[in-house]
Scaffold this motif. Structure first.
Motif, PDB file in Angstrom:
ATOM      1  N   ALA A   1       3.397   9.713  16.519  1.00  0.00           N
ATOM      2  CA  ALA A   1       4.133   8.946  17.523  1.00  0.00           C
ATOM      3  C   ALA A   1       4.216   9.676  18.848  1.00  0.00           C
ATOM      4  O   ALA A   1       4.436   9.052  19.899  1.00  0.00           O
ATOM      5  N   GLY A   2       4.054  11.012  18.816  1.00  0.00           N
ATOM      6  CA  GLY A   2       4.120  11.789  20.059  1.00  0.00           C
ATOM      7  C   GLY A   2       5.305  12.718  20.160  1.00  0.00           C
ATOM      8  O   GLY A   2       5.632  13.197  21.250  1.00  0.00           O
ATOM      9  N   ILE A   3       5.981  13.009  19.030  1.00  0.00           N
ATOM     10  CA  ILE A   3       7.120  13.934  19.020  1.00  0.00           C
ATOM     11  C   ILE A   3       6.743  15.160  18.200  1.00  0.00           C
ATOM     12  O   ILE A   3       6.292  15.037  17.054  1.00  0.00           O
ATOM     13  N   VAL A   4       6.916  16.355  18.769  1.00  0.00           N
ATOM     14  CA  VAL A   4       6.653  17.591  18.033  1.00  0.00           C
ATOM     15  C   VAL A   4       7.893  18.475  18.093  1.00  0.00           C
ATOM     16  O   VAL A   4       8.745  18.329  18.965  1.00  0.00           O
TER      17      VAL A   4
ATOM     18  N   GLY B   1       9.187   5.294  24.317  1.00  0.00           N
ATOM     19  CA  GLY B   1       8.437   4.465  25.248  1.00  0.00           C
ATOM     20  C   GLY B   1       8.696   2.984  25.050  1.00  0.00           C
ATOM     21  O   GLY B   1       7.819   2.160  25.296  1.00  0.00           O
ATOM     22  N   GLY B   2       9.894   2.643  24.586  1.00  0.00           N
ATOM     23  CA  GLY B   2      10.269   1.258  24.373  1.00  0.00           C
ATOM     24  C   GLY B   2       9.901   0.703  23.018  1.00  0.00           C
ATOM     25  O   GLY B   2      10.305  -0.411  22.657  1.00  0.00           O
ATOM     26  N   ASP B   3       9.146   1.473  22.209  1.00  0.00           N
ATOM     27  CA  ASP B   3       8.740   1.017  20.879  1.00  0.00           C
ATOM     28  C   ASP B   3       9.591   1.695  19.811  1.00  0.00           C
ATOM     29  O   ASP B   3       9.752   2.927  19.823  1.00  0.00           O
ATOM     30  N   ALA B   4      10.119   0.910  18.896  1.00  0.00           N
ATOM     31  CA  ALA B   4      10.934   1.456  17.808  1.00  0.00           C
ATOM     32  C   ALA B   4      10.052   2.276  16.872  1.00  0.00           C
ATOM     33  O   ALA B   4       8.937   1.875  16.524  1.00  0.00           O
ATOM     34  N   ILE B   5      10.555   3.452  16.482  1.00  0.00           N
ATOM     35  CA  ILE B   5       9.856   4.292  15.513  1.00  0.00           C
ATOM     36  C   ILE B   5      10.859   4.732  14.450  1.00  0.00           C
ATOM     37  O   ILE B   5      12.065   4.770  14.696  1.00  0.00           O
ATOM     38  N   ALA B   6      10.351   5.060  13.270  1.00  0.00           N
ATOM     39  CA  ALA B   6      11.196   5.548  12.175  1.00  0.00           C
ATOM     40  C   ALA B   6      10.401   6.571  11.389  1.00  0.00           C
ATOM     41  O   ALA B   6       9.873   6.266  10.307  1.00  0.00           O
ATOM     42  N   PRO B   7      10.278   7.801  11.911  1.00  0.00           N
ATOM     43  CA  PRO B   7       9.441   8.810  11.254  1.00  0.00           C
ATOM     44  C   PRO B   7       9.916   9.126   9.834  1.00  0.00           C
ATOM     45  O   PRO B   7      11.066   9.512   9.633  1.00  0.00           O
ATOM     46  N   LYS B   8       9.033   8.929   8.875  1.00  0.00           N
ATOM     47  CA  LYS B   8       9.354   9.256   7.486  1.00  0.00           C
ATOM     48  C   LYS B   8       8.880  10.665   7.117  1.00  0.00           C
ATOM     49  O   LYS B   8       9.203  11.172   6.049  1.00  0.00           O
ATOM     50  N   SER B   9       8.099  11.267   8.006  1.00  0.00           N
ATOM     51  CA  SER B   9       7.562  12.596   7.766  1.00  0.00           C
ATOM     52  C   SER B   9       7.201  13.212   9.115  1.00  0.00           C
ATOM     53  O   SER B   9       7.080  12.492  10.122  1.00  0.00           O
TER      54      SER B   9
ATOM     55  N   GLY C   1      11.319  13.731  11.442  1.00  0.00           N
ATOM     56  CA  GLY C   1      10.966  13.192  10.136  1.00  0.00           C
ATOM     57  C   GLY C   1      11.157  14.143   8.973  1.00  0.00           C
ATOM     58  O   GLY C   1      10.727  13.851   7.855  1.00  0.00           O
ATOM     59  N   ILE C   2      11.802  15.291   9.207  1.00  0.00           N
ATOM     60  CA  ILE C   2      12.029  16.245   8.118  1.00  0.00           C
ATOM     61  C   ILE C   2      13.115  15.726   7.184  1.00  0.00           C
ATOM     62  O   ILE C   2      13.003  15.823   5.962  1.00  0.00           O
ATOM     63  N   THR C   3      14.193  15.186   7.770  1.00  0.00           N
ATOM     64  CA  THR C   3      15.254  14.546   6.983  1.00  0.00           C
ATOM     65  C   THR C   3      15.369  13.093   7.415  1.00  0.00           C
ATOM     66  O   THR C   3      14.973  12.728   8.530  1.00  0.00           O
ATOM     67  N   GLN C   4      15.917  12.277   6.538  1.00  0.00           N
ATOM     68  CA  GLN C   4      16.015  10.853   6.814  1.00  0.00           C
ATOM     69  C   GLN C   4      17.448  10.467   7.177  1.00  0.00           C
ATOM     70  O   GLN C   4      18.382  10.744   6.418  1.00  0.00           O
ATOM     71  N   PRO C   5      17.653   9.847   8.334  1.00  0.00           N
ATOM     72  CA  PRO C   5      19.004   9.398   8.701  1.00  0.00           C
ATOM     73  C   PRO C   5      19.429   8.206   7.851  1.00  0.00           C
ATOM     74  O   PRO C   5      18.598   7.485   7.289  1.00  0.00           O
ATOM     75  N   SER C   6      20.737   8.017   7.777  1.00  0.00           N
ATOM     76  CA  SER C   6      21.273   6.875   7.010  1.00  0.00           C
ATOM     77  C   SER C   6      21.465   5.651   7.883  1.00  0.00           C
ATOM     78  O   SER C   6      21.689   4.543   7.374  1.00  0.00           O
ATOM     79  N   GLY C   7      21.387   5.840   9.187  1.00  0.00           N
ATOM     80  CA  GLY C   7      21.553   4.713  10.094  1.00  0.00           C
ATOM     81  C   GLY C   7      21.150   5.073  11.499  1.00  0.00           C
ATOM     82  O   GLY C   7      20.899   6.241  11.815  1.00  0.00           O
ATOM     83  N   GLY C   8      21.056   4.079  12.371  1.00  0.00           N
ATOM     84  CA  GLY C   8      20.698   4.305  13.760  1.00  0.00           C
ATOM     85  C   GLY C   8      19.252   3.970  14.059  1.00  0.00           C
ATOM     86  O   GLY C   8      18.463   3.672  13.150  1.00  0.00           O
ATOM     87  N   THR C   9      18.905   4.002  15.342  1.00  0.00           N
ATOM     88  CA  THR C   9      17.553   3.654  15.771  1.00  0.00           C
ATOM     89  C   THR C   9      16.991   4.705  16.716  1.00  0.00           C
ATOM     90  O   THR C   9      17.727   5.408  17.416  1.00  0.00           O
ATOM     91  N   ILE C  10      15.647   4.791  16.715  1.00  0.00           N
ATOM     92  CA  ILE C  10      14.919   5.690  17.611  1.00  0.00           C
ATOM     93  C   ILE C  10      13.833   4.867  18.282  1.00  0.00           C
ATOM     94  O   ILE C  10      13.085   4.150  17.616  1.00  0.00           O
ATOM     95  N   ALA C  11      13.745   4.955  19.603  1.00  0.00           N
ATOM     96  CA  ALA C  11      12.692   4.254  20.339  1.00  0.00           C
ATOM     97  C   ALA C  11      11.989   5.244  21.247  1.00  0.00           C
ATOM     98  O   ALA C  11      12.631   6.057  21.925  1.00  0.00           O
TER      99      ALA C  11
END
Length: 514
Positions: free
Chosen positions: A344-347, A329-337, A317-327
């Motif tokens: 969400a569980g990512i460090v 555990g099967g749940d879509a996430i879009a870290p803005k920060s 979430g440090i930089t914002q992608p212009s496209g693509g998806t991140i999931a």
């Protein structure tokens, strides 16, 4: 690693009488014995490698030699004459200069001003002779093969490699007898390292005594003539590298044999946990797709500028992608920060731990508890006991070496700072931990501790993404390896029969892709 037989021979300018000697030097801080009765000899025309684990006393010695610290006991002599290095200026006058991992120069000054800072040529009116300074700076740069650097250029406009060249030029300009190089290759590419080695050979031919500090044994055996080993603040061995097997030096460093640098974990790769598809950024990377499985160490390899760190920063979430998806555990996430990613569980353990990983000025326990304040608070009030308990739990698991948890994290060695960063994020109970160059600039003992702990993490079900430029680390720790080149993934390899040659060829775009 290179064989000791490949050690460079002393230059024609080498001598048998030391330029600089230390005898019985000791330095103590409150609760810490940094150096005790150490000795060191540096010879003209030769490179002496100073080897030791983080916390062995190497940095303290450098600060004593450059006049920043004063020894509590012992003697320093230059060409046989005892000297007292009360200040950095006294060290400078004694012919001692240092080129640090983080080049200590001034970004807002020109190249010429940095080279001649403190000893600029003067006119008869005692004002700075600018024309002479620029001319002499150009002569020095041309003489060391760095004529592409213009004396009038602001230092901040140069790359890290060229800043190192300016540091070497400064050493050449003051005609220093002793040049200290403290982790000079840490931020350099392969080609830049080769260029630096050429400059070191030039310093040897000029009769300079070079003290070379690095954790990389291939560099030690490539460039050094002699070695001195520190352990726990004491000098435990010295001699000629050509006469000393690498295993013997490692044993001196850590006080034991290191038979298995990369402890293999039992591969328990489970179901897909993190799934990235088509992730793109306008300038950094494109169409990044990969899967991280439960209980897996996924290595990311590539040459400098391949875009690996930039991808990891987007996941965090440090930089914002212009496209693509991140999931996850099967749940879509879009870290803005980063806070979104942590929730969400990512460090993410960054490469620049000193600037991005720890908060210099805060004690260890507050650095560890910082992302977990909800756990250590009651009704919005921080509970000191809970902060200490949390920090104690996770730093103990990583075998942190510190006088106390109240110690300023800025006073720790690089390896111990890395352990604090890892402990900080483990305390948040993540599902995915991203380690960006996890052992950069740390010693072999601390590397082994980090590698061992990585194996323990995945055995407990945590998933690890490891970005590394060290081929032995990638091959020794990864279950699978993703190779990037110019912002794209060019191959993904199972680590079964994988070789360093295959990875380098893939990363460099040489030959057919595997």
């Amino acid at each position: 690693m290179l064989d000791p037989k490949t050690t460079t021979a002393p230059s024609a300018a080498a001598g048998t009488t030391p330029v600089l000697t230390l005898r019985g030097v000791s330095k103590h801080f409150p609760g810490v014995r940094a150096l005790h009765d150490v000795s060191l000899s540096l010879y003209p025309g030769q490179v002496t490698a100073l080897i030791g684990e983080n916390g062995a006393g190497k940095s303290t010695l450098v600060k004593i030699l450059t006049g920043i610290y004063q020894p509590d006991a012992g003697e320093i002599a230059v060409r046989g004459t005892p000297v007292k290095l009360d200040t950095a200026h006294h060290a400078f006058e004694a012919g001692i200069t240092a080129i640090h991992q983080e080049t200590v120069l001034f970004d807002e000054l020109s190249v010429a001003e940095n080279i001649y800072l403190g000893h600029a040529p003067r006119t008869r009116f005692r004002t700075i002779d600018w024309a002479t300074m620029r001319r002499e700076a150009k002569t020095v740069l041309d003489g060391m093969g760095a004529g592409h650097i213009h004396p009038n250029t602001r230092l901040k406009e140069l790359s890290i490699a060229n800043k190192h060249l300016v540091g070497v030029a400064r050493a050449m300009s003051i005609d220093a007898d002793v040049v200290i190089m403290d982790e000079p290759t840490a931020a350099l590419s392969y080609k830049e390292i080769e260029d630096l080695f050429v400059l070191i050979e030039l310093l040897k031919q000029e009769g300079k005594a070079v003290l070379f500090i690095t954790h990389k044994f291939d560099e030690i055996y490539r460039i050094a003539d002699r070695y001195t080993v520190f352990r726990d603040g004491e000098m435990v061995g010295d001699g000629l590298l050509a006469d000393t097997p690498q295993d013997e030096i490692v044993k001196m460093m850590v006080g034991r044999s290191v038979d298995q640098i990369f402890p293999r974990h039992e591969k328990r790769s489970g179901a897909p946990l993190l799934e990235v598809s088509g992730l793109s950024h306008p300038t950094e990377f494109a169409d990044i797709s990969f899967t991280l499985n439960e209980g897996e160490i996924l290595g990311f390899y590539g040459l400098v500028g391949a875009g690996r760190s930039e991808v990891m920063q987007a996941l965090f979430g440090i930089t914002q992608p212009s496209g693509g998806t991140i999931a996850l555990g099967g749940d879509a996430i879009a870290p803005k920060s980063p806070a979104d990613a942590v929730n969400a569980g990512i460090v993410y353990v960054p490469e620049e731990r000193g600037k991005q990983g720890v908060v210099i000025g805060l004690p260890i326990f507050q650095n560890v508890s910082l992302p977990s304040l909800r756990r250590t608070s009651t009704s919005g009030v921080l509970q000191l006991r809970e902060e200490f308990a949390l920090a104690r739990t996770f730093t103990k698991r990583l075998d942190l070496r510190a006088a106390s948890l109240s110690q300023d994290v800025g006073t720790l060695s690089g390896g111990n700072q890395q352990k604090v960063v890892i402990a900080k994020w483990l305390a948040t109970s993540p599902r995915v931990i991203i380690l960006d160059e996890p052992t950069k600039g740390i010693d072999i003992g601390s590397k082994a501790a980090v590698h061992q702990f990585m194996g323990e993490l995945v055995s407990q079900g945590l998933s690890v993404i490891m970005v590394s430029s060290e081929l032995p680390e990638i091959l020794g720790m990864s279950d699978r390896v993703v190779v990037m080149r110019e912002g794209r993934i060019v191959a993904t390899h199972e680590n079964d029969g994988l070789t360093a040659e295959m990875l380098v060829k893939t990363a460099a775009g040489i030959g057919a892709q595997a």
